[in-house]
Design a protein around this motif. Structure first.
Motif, PDB file in Angstrom:
ATOM      1  N   THR A   1       0.809  -1.229   0.000  1.00  0.00           N
ATOM      2  CA  THR A   1       0.000   0.000   0.000  1.00  0.00           C
ATOM      3  C   THR A   1       0.833   1.266   0.000  1.00  0.00           C
ATOM      4  OG1 THR A   1      -0.098   0.038   2.428  1.00  0.00           O
ATOM      5  CG2 THR A   1      -1.825  -1.193   1.272  1.00  0.00           C
ATOM      6  N   GLY A   2       2.140   1.144   0.265  1.00  0.00           N
ATOM      7  CA  GLY A   2       2.982   2.328   0.407  1.00  0.00           C
ATOM      8  C   GLY A   2       3.279   3.019  -0.912  1.00  0.00           C
ATOM      9  N   ARG A   3       3.914   4.194  -0.803  1.00  0.00           N
ATOM     10  CA  ARG A   3       4.270   4.998  -1.958  1.00  0.00           C
ATOM     11  C   ARG A   3       5.752   5.396  -1.853  1.00  0.00           C
ATOM     12  NH1 ARG A   3       0.168   3.146  -3.019  1.00  0.00           N
ATOM     13  NH2 ARG A   3      -1.771   4.107  -3.750  1.00  0.00           N
ATOM     14  N   PRO A   4       6.414   5.605  -2.978  1.00  0.00           N
ATOM     15  CA  PRO A   4       7.812   6.027  -2.919  1.00  0.00           C
ATOM     16  C   PRO A   4       7.946   7.483  -2.489  1.00  0.00           C
ATOM     17  CG  PRO A   4       7.063   5.949  -5.195  1.00  0.00           C
ATOM     18  CD  PRO A   4       5.941   5.402  -4.356  1.00  0.00           C
ATOM     19  N   ARG A   5       8.963   7.756  -1.698  1.00  0.00           N
ATOM     20  CA  ARG A   5       9.273   9.132  -1.301  1.00  0.00           C
ATOM     21  C   ARG A   5      10.785   9.315  -1.328  1.00  0.00           C
ATOM     22  NH1 ARG A   5       7.601  12.420   4.251  1.00  0.00           N
ATOM     23  NH2 ARG A   5       8.821  14.290   3.782  1.00  0.00           N
TER      24      ARG A   5
ATOM     25  N   THR B   1      15.276   6.776  -2.501  1.00  0.00           N
ATOM     26  CA  THR B   1      13.834   6.546  -2.531  1.00  0.00           C
ATOM     27  C   THR B   1      13.464   5.491  -1.499  1.00  0.00           C
ATOM     28  OG1 THR B   1      13.739   7.069  -4.895  1.00  0.00           O
ATOM     29  CG2 THR B   1      11.879   5.862  -3.973  1.00  0.00           C
TER      30      THR B   1
ATOM     31  N   ILE C   1      10.059   3.462   0.520  1.00  0.00           N
ATOM     32  CA  ILE C   1       8.623   3.166   0.514  1.00  0.00           C
ATOM     33  C   ILE C   1       8.042   3.578   1.868  1.00  0.00           C
ATOM     34  CG2 ILE C   1       6.851   1.394   0.242  1.00  0.00           C
ATOM     35  CD1 ILE C   1       8.491   1.973  -2.283  1.00  0.00           C
TER      36      ILE C   1
ATOM     37  N   ALA D   1       1.229   6.169   2.485  1.00  0.00           N
ATOM     38  CA  ALA D   1       0.755   7.149   1.503  1.00  0.00           C
ATOM     39  C   ALA D   1       0.630   8.545   2.102  1.00  0.00           C
ATOM     40  CB  ALA D   1      -0.587   6.689   0.930  1.00  0.00           C
ATOM     41  N   GLU D   2       0.223   8.632   3.371  1.00  0.00           N
ATOM     42  CA  GLU D   2       0.033   9.948   3.980  1.00  0.00           C
ATOM     43  C   GLU D   2       1.351  10.661   4.247  1.00  0.00           C
ATOM     44  OE1 GLU D   2      -0.289   6.862   7.334  1.00  0.00           O
ATOM     45  OE2 GLU D   2      -0.926   7.097   5.240  1.00  0.00           O
TER      46      GLU D   2
ATOM     47  N   THR E   1       3.695  11.040   2.037  1.00  0.00           N
ATOM     48  CA  THR E   1       4.242  11.561   0.781  1.00  0.00           C
ATOM     49  C   THR E   1       3.715  12.948   0.461  1.00  0.00           C
ATOM     50  OG1 THR E   1       2.472  10.558  -0.529  1.00  0.00           O
ATOM     51  CG2 THR E   1       4.463   9.245  -0.167  1.00  0.00           C
ATOM     52  N   ASP E   2       2.991  13.583   1.404  1.00  0.00           N
ATOM     53  CA  ASP E   2       2.364  14.873   1.126  1.00  0.00           C
ATOM     54  C   ASP E   2       3.345  16.030   1.191  1.00  0.00           C
ATOM     55  OD1 ASP E   2      -0.027  13.589   0.866  1.00  0.00           O
ATOM     56  OD2 ASP E   2      -0.634  13.932   2.942  1.00  0.00           O
TER      57      ASP E   2
END
Length: 312
Positions: free
Chosen positions: A113-117, A291, A293, A296-297, A299-300
């Motif tokens: 569920t994660g996003r790259p940052r 980068t 993982i 999601a919150e 990555t804002d």
């Protein structure tokens, strides 16, 4: 997403039946696409390198503590291969900064569920640090911790460690050095010098938590003297969120700096790991070079643009 797992079984939380094989089984049970694991008998840096170069791998999941992640960052930064954190160390400071759960199953679920940052990477003479780089008395005293790595400390062990810490508050001489910052050189005698990748947050309960991980700056802290009462005041300040006001603690912001101590090699503690680095120490920041993982919150945050190359 094809994932390679590299687990450091020497990290603090590998106990009570947890093993690299068990972690791999949990990853497979989560339905993740796993690449073959590098030979576990190889040294950690070589295992990480092989994992990052495995065919089709876009993420290297690293199970370990901040020191293990430091090693991984030195290999993955700038490659485009993302780092996924399975926090199994003692402090897990980077995981805390990025909002990654300490629970292993929750951290594994984040891989789906994660996003790259992109986060900043600090560097001193080619050696990276994700959190901080420390020289002076704390780095010297860390050798007592190194001798106990991998062992659980009971009450007697904790007492011995505390006594060793107190015993070494006095004998170590202050380090004679020259600090170059913003084009200005100053000779200083210090007990503690800490370079932070970005800066720590000053708020109650936020002990060693950073304000940003992509702010594009380094923060330098210097304590020229560190008597026991001041060390106690500093510890209390971290707990109450008032540590910047501790008398004798200097704070400077920079994008690069240098520290010279003649021709001697200095004991430097990067993210809790000790190494000897030849003087002069040249620090710089590599903005958004790694980068990771993250939830999601997380990555804002919009990163601040800063030139990567800025040497003193």
């Amino acid at each position: 997403m094809r994932i390679a797992l590299v687990a450091n079984a020497a990290s603090g939380s590998f106990h009570d039946g947890l093993s690299p094989e068990a972690i791999r089984a949990r990853l497979a049970a989560a339905g993740l696409n796993l690449a073959p694991e590098p030979d576990p008998d190889l040294p950690l840096p070589e295992r990480l390198t092989r994992a990052a170069r495995s065919e089709g791998v876009t993420v290297v999941a690293v199970a370990g503590g901040d020191g293990t992640l430091n090693c991984a960052a030195g290999i993955l930064a700038g490659t485009g291969v993302a780092l996924a954190i399975l926090p199994l160390g003692t402090m897990n400071l980077l995981a805390k900064d990025l909002g990654i759960p300490r629970d292993l199953d929750a951290a594994i679920a984040l891989l789906r569920t994660g996003r790259p940052r992109a986060v900043d990477v600090g560097e001193v003479n080619g050696a990276v640090f994700l959190i901080n780089s420390v020289i002076g008395m704390p780095a010297r005293m860390a050798r007592h911790r190194e001798g106990r790595r991998g062992r659980r400390l009971g009450p007697l062990g904790l007492l011995r460690l505390a006594l060793a810490t107190l015993r070494h508050l006095g004998p170590y001489p202050r380090l004679r050095s020259t600090v170059t910052l913003g084009g200005r050189r100053e000779r200083v005698r210090l007990r503690l010098l800490c370079v932070v990748n970005n800066d720590y947050a000053e708020a109650p309960g936020k002990i060693l938590e950073r304000e940003r991980v992509d702010g594009g700056r380094l923060t330098l802290y210097i304590a020229r003297r560190l008597p026991p009462w001041r060390l106690a005041r500093l510890a209390l300040g971290f707990a109450t969120g008032t540590w910047r006001g501790v008398p004798g603690l200097e704070r400077h912001e920079a994008s690069g700096l240098a520290i010279s101590a003649g021709r001697r090699a200095l004991r430097v503690m990067n993210d809790g790991e000790i190494r000897l680095i030849a003087s002069p120490l040249r620090y710089r920041l590599r903005p958004r070079a790694l980068t990771v993982i993250v939830p999601a919150e997380m990555t804002d945050t919009v990163p601040t643009m800063t030139p990567e190359e800025n040497r003193p």
